[in-house]
Design an enzyme around this catalytic site. Structure first.
Site, short mmCIF file in Angstrom:
data_model
loop_
_atom_site.label_atom_id
_atom_site.label_comp_id
_atom_site.label_asym_id
_atom_site.label_seq_id
_atom_site.Cartn_x
_atom_site.Cartn_y
_atom_site.Cartn_z
N GLU A 37 0.83 -1.21 0.00
CA GLU A 37 0.00 0.00 0.00
C GLU A 37 0.86 1.26 0.00
O GLU A 37 0.64 2.18 -0.79
CB GLU A 37 -0.91 0.03 1.24
N ARG A 77 -8.98 3.95 -7.99
CA ARG A 77 -8.41 3.69 -6.67
C ARG A 77 -9.57 3.46 -5.71
O ARG A 77 -10.64 4.05 -5.87
CB ARG A 77 -7.59 4.90 -6.19
N ASN A 130 1.37 3.90 -3.11
CA ASN A 130 1.01 5.31 -2.93
C ASN A 130 2.15 6.23 -3.35
O ASN A 130 1.92 7.27 -3.99
CB ASN A 130 0.65 5.59 -1.47
N1 LIG Z 1 2.90 9.07 -0.86
C1 LIG Z 1 1.87 9.89 -1.15
N2 LIG Z 1 2.09 11.08 -1.80
C2 LIG Z 1 1.08 11.92 -2.09
N3 LIG Z 1 -0.21 11.67 -1.78
C3 LIG Z 1 -0.51 10.52 -1.14
C4 LIG Z 1 0.51 9.58 -0.79
N4 LIG Z 1 -0.09 8.53 -0.16
C5 LIG Z 1 -1.40 8.81 -0.13
N5 LIG Z 1 -1.67 10.01 -0.71
C6 LIG Z 1 -3.01 10.64 -0.82
O1 LIG Z 1 -3.89 9.99 0.09
C7 LIG Z 1 -5.03 9.47 -0.61
C8 LIG Z 1 -5.53 8.22 0.07
O2 LIG Z 1 -4.59 7.16 -0.06
P1 LIG Z 1 -5.10 5.66 0.01
O3 LIG Z 1 -5.89 5.48 1.26
O4 LIG Z 1 -3.94 4.77 -0.18
O5 LIG Z 1 -6.11 5.54 -1.21
P2 LIG Z 1 -5.84 5.42 -2.79
O6 LIG Z 1 -4.41 5.04 -3.02
O7 LIG Z 1 -6.77 4.33 -3.22
O8 LIG Z 1 -6.17 6.75 -3.40
C9 LIG Z 1 -4.57 9.30 -2.03
O9 LIG Z 1 -5.65 9.32 -2.94
C10 LIG Z 1 -3.63 10.49 -2.20
O10 LIG Z 1 -4.34 11.68 -2.48
MG LIG Z 2 -3.33 3.72 -1.89
#
Ligand SMILES: Nc1ncnc2c1ncn2[C@@H]1O[C@H](COP(=O)(O)OP(=O)(O)O)[C@@H](O)[C@H]1O
Ligand SMILES: [Mg+2]
Lengths: 151, 113
Positions: free
Chosen positions: A48, A107, A52
């Site tokens: 995960e 996502r 991300n």
């Molecule tokens: N490493 C990262 N850099 C920038 N934004 C991030 C990062 N990790 C998460 N995010 C933000 O947090 C949101 C939620 O992450 P997550 O719960 O993993 O859902 P998803 O990956 O399905 O969008 C993402 O849609 C993104 O906007």
């Molecule tokens: Mg994610």
């Protein structure tokens, strides 16, 4: 808590490295004699965070993901997954179940929820324009039951 | 990720084996979309017995296909979940949209076949 072992790796932000990253961390965590379930949980949480970094942090462009891992005296694992990408503007919103900034990419918005569910603690340091660092810890129970690599 | 498909009448049965993550999600999506494009699919049954790993990127791709099917009231069902995959289904509530059964027969029975 005293660190008894550690490693750091960095790799290009390419989706082909997602499985590599989770397998490396799982192989390292195996020293703590985790159950298969615990190993799977660690793999999923790492997957995960790394995904991300690749999708959101670097928006599928070039960049480098760093993973720093350590084992502690209390039979716990710490994993830090770091990118120097976009950072997160609204962290509270990002952590909400089902929230995603990229519905266009199908996502699910469940990444942070999965990390929180599968690890004991998840803390996030982020700075818009600078990047994001996710620190996760998990205590492994198997060692306490005298497993020590024998099961 | 290996994807195999066959039909039981107008029910598409998709067997996804290996690891379903962000890297492999496109292969599963492409395979199912190709069949949906033919306009003959009524319902989909997912055989996940060979799926050893899945994360929230996998949830996303399954949810996406579920929504496509829902446009014509088609159902999506799953069977053969390994413990990690089942945990993810239950934890995220995906099982409320894509109900989980023990085997193919009970999926078919649930669809009245
Ligand atoms: N490493 C990262 N850099 C920038 N934004 C991030 C990062 N990790 C998460 N995010 C933000 O947090 C949101 C939620 O992450 P997550 O719960 O993993 O859902 P998803 O990956 O399905 O969008 C993402 O849609 C993104 O906007
Ligand atoms: Mg994610």
């Amino acid at each position: 808590m005293e660190v008894i072992n550690y490693f750091t790796i960095s790799f290009p932000a390419s989706s082909r490295n997602e499985s590599f990253a989770r397998v490396v961390v799982a192989a390292f965590a195996a020293q703590l004699d985790p159950t298969l379930e615990e190993l799977n949980e660690i793999k999923t949480a790492v997957s995960e965070a790394v995904t991300n970094a690749i999708i959101h942090g670097y928006r599928d462009r070039c960049g480098e993901v760093v993973i720093a891992c350590s084992l502690r005296q209390d039979n716990s694992l710490e994993v830090i997954v770091k990118d120097t990408g976009t950072g997160i503007d609204n962290l509270e919103q990002a952590r909400e179940p089902l929230y995603t900034s990229r519905p266009d990419l199908e996502r699910s918005g469940m990444g942070f929820t999965v990390m929180e569910e599968f690890m004991d603690s998840v803390s996030i340091q982020t700075q818009p324009g600078q990047g994001t660092s996710v620190t996760m810890t998990k205590r492994i129970s198997a060692g306490e039951q005298g497993g020590n690599g024998k099961n | 990720m290996k994807v195999a498909k066959h039909y039981h009448g107008n029910i598409l049965i998709v067997a996804a084996a290996g690891e379903l993550d962000h890297h492999t999600a496109a292969a599963l999506k492409g395979c199912i979309q190709e069949e949906l494009g033919k306009g003959m699919v009524r319902h989909i049954i997912l055989d996940l017995s060979g799926l050893s790993f899945m994360d929230s990127s996998g949830l996303g791709v399954l949810l996406g296909r579920y929504k496509e099917l829902a446009k014509w009231q088609g159902n999506m069902l799953a069977f053969g979940l390994q413990p990690l995959v089942e945990k993810l289904f239950l934890m995220t509530g995906l099982n409320k949209l894509i109900p989980v059964y023990a085997n193919l027969d009970s999926c078919l029975k649930a669809l009245g076949v």
